[in-house]
Design a protein around this motif. Structure first.
Motif, PDB file in Angstrom:
ATOM      1  N   LEU A   1     -24.505 -40.759  55.729  1.00  0.00           N
ATOM      2  CA  LEU A   1     -25.844 -40.367  56.413  1.00  0.00           C
ATOM      3  C   LEU A   1     -25.796 -41.447  57.867  1.00  0.00           C
ATOM      4  N   ARG A   2     -25.602 -42.507  57.438  1.00  0.00           N
ATOM      5  CA  ARG A   2     -26.025 -43.529  58.604  1.00  0.00           C
ATOM      6  C   ARG A   2     -25.029 -43.290  59.811  1.00  0.00           C
ATOM      7  N   ASN A   3     -23.605 -43.037  59.545  1.00  0.00           N
ATOM      8  CA  ASN A   3     -22.814 -42.418  60.497  1.00  0.00           C
ATOM      9  C   ASN A   3     -23.143 -41.206  61.232  1.00  0.00           C
ATOM     10  N   ILE A   4     -23.629 -40.266  60.724  1.00  0.00           N
ATOM     11  CA  ILE A   4     -24.221 -39.099  61.343  1.00  0.00           C
ATOM     12  C   ILE A   4     -25.238 -39.549  62.158  1.00  0.00           C
ATOM     13  N   LEU A   5     -26.318 -40.182  61.890  1.00  0.00           N
ATOM     14  CA  LEU A   5     -27.493 -40.583  62.333  1.00  0.00           C
ATOM     15  C   LEU A   5     -27.274 -41.385  63.540  1.00  0.00           C
ATOM     16  N   ALA A   6     -26.263 -42.419  63.528  1.00  0.00           N
ATOM     17  CA  ALA A   6     -25.706 -43.239  64.470  1.00  0.00           C
ATOM     18  C   ALA A   6     -25.373 -42.203  65.833  1.00  0.00           C
ATOM     19  N   HIS A   7     -24.303 -41.441  65.270  1.00  0.00           N
ATOM     20  CA  HIS A   7     -23.682 -40.548  66.310  1.00  0.00           C
ATOM     21  C   HIS A   7     -24.664 -39.643  66.992  1.00  0.00           C
ATOM     22  N   LEU A   8     -25.739 -39.126  66.087  1.00  0.00           N
ATOM     23  CA  LEU A   8     -26.664 -38.277  66.715  1.00  0.00           C
ATOM     24  C   LEU A   8     -27.544 -39.040  67.863  1.00  0.00           C
ATOM     25  N   ALA A   9     -27.810 -40.176  67.331  1.00  0.00           N
ATOM     26  CA  ALA A   9     -28.709 -41.064  68.663  1.00  0.00           C
ATOM     27  C   ALA A   9     -27.793 -41.223  69.575  1.00  0.00           C
ATOM     28  N   VAL A  10     -26.718 -41.696  69.530  1.00  0.00           N
ATOM     29  CA  VAL A  10     -25.851 -42.086  70.570  1.00  0.00           C
ATOM     30  C   VAL A  10     -25.785 -40.653  71.586  1.00  0.00           C
ATOM     31  N   TYR A  11     -25.356 -39.653  70.962  1.00  0.00           N
ATOM     32  CA  TYR A  11     -25.229 -38.240  71.780  1.00  0.00           C
ATOM     33  C   TYR A  11     -26.389 -37.976  72.392  1.00  0.00           C
TER      34      TYR A  11
END
Length: 299
Positions: free
Chosen positions: A40-50
């Protein structure tokens, strides 16, 4: 103008005083390494950056999209797509504004490169009171609003013995002075990481100070100089605040044309000019990456 200049200068010196009071350094037995996220942390980090990047480039996409919309005289969008905006800005009328932007920008960046390297060298290698004052003064155009700087240039060069108002030279000087801090700071940073012993070794082998500076110091400074130069170039061609005060019909630039077209309600033409400016900035960055082999611009 005096109130704005006074406030910005006071805040600048307060910032330098607070930054100079404490110096922090970090030591570690092992070098820092990037941590790989998962789940989940990986997904949230990518969403924030994108999402952040998407919001940042969304206005650019809107401008490019608008530049291809069919218009009625440049003011009313009639639906569909056409090249009317580009025809109205590039072919149907005088398009010297593009040439003015590139010519004035190249002249300014040439002055920035020469003066920026010399100022950085004096500030780092030839430390004294005068050179320290020079280093501080070069930062003033960065903290002073461009409109205030433009007004100052008009008052300073509008009477004898030096009359530059209305000429291309005053635009070049304004661009160079206003955007020089980028090159000075990046050159100063990289020169501080070059050991003086390298220059001392060259001098001990018989090279003069000028030869050492030209063949040893400057080549080693080039990564930092190029980083600051590309940042200066991109900001020079997009400069508006001082240009809007100093320009004439013979020195009108792309940013001034964009502003003028928006005031007139010709959003199609303004978008076409803005798209040309955006493409120029992107191509400048790509050229920088190609020449230096780097993937980032640091100042």
């Amino acid at each position: 103008c005096c109130i704005v200049i006074g406030l910005t200068i006071v805040m600048f010196f307060v910032q330098r005083f607070l930054a100079g009071r404490n110096t922090y350094a970090m030591t570690a037995l092992k070098p820092m390494a990037a941590e790989s996220l998962s789940g989940l942390r990986n997904i949230l980090a990518h969403l924030a950056v994108y999402m952040t990047v998407g919001l940042a480039i969304l206005p650019q996409f809107v401008v490019v999209y608008t530049s291809f919309l069919a218009t009625n005289g440049g003011q009313v969008f009639t639906g569909g797509f056409a090249l009317q905006s580009y025809d109205a800005t590039l072919f149907a009328k005088d398009n010297d504004v593009i040439w003015h932007t590139y010519f004035l920008g190249l002249c300014a960046i040439a002055a920035v490169l020469v003066l920026g390297v010399l100022i950085a060298y004096l500030s780092v290698r030839k430390r004294n009171t005068l050179n320290s004052i020079l280093d501080v003064i070069t930062m003033f155009p960065f903290i002073i609003p461009g409109s205030v700087l433009g007004i100052a240039f008009v008052f300073a060069f509008n009477k004898s013995p030096i009359i530059l108002t209305g000429t291309a030279l005053i635009m070049i000087i304004s661009f160079a002075v206003r955007r020089m801090p980028y090159t000075v700071r990046s050159s100063t940073a990289i020169l501080g990481n070059i050991s003086p012993s390298i220059e001392e070794a060259a001098i001990s082998l018989g090279a003069s100070d000028m030869t050492t500076f030209r063949k040893i110091t400057v080549p080693m400074m080039m990564p930092g100089v190029l980083s600051g130069a590309i940042m200066s170039w991109v900001t020079i061609i997009s400069e508006l605040s001082s240009s809007i005060i100093l320009y004439t019909n013979s020195t009108q630039t792309l940013t001034v044309s964009i502003y003028t077209e928006v005031i007139r309600g010709n959003y199609g033409n303004a978008s076409a000019y803005a798209t040309i400016l955006t493409v120029t900035s992107i191509l400048s960055l790509l050229l920088f990456y190609k020449v230096t082999g780097r993937r980032d611009v640091s100042v």
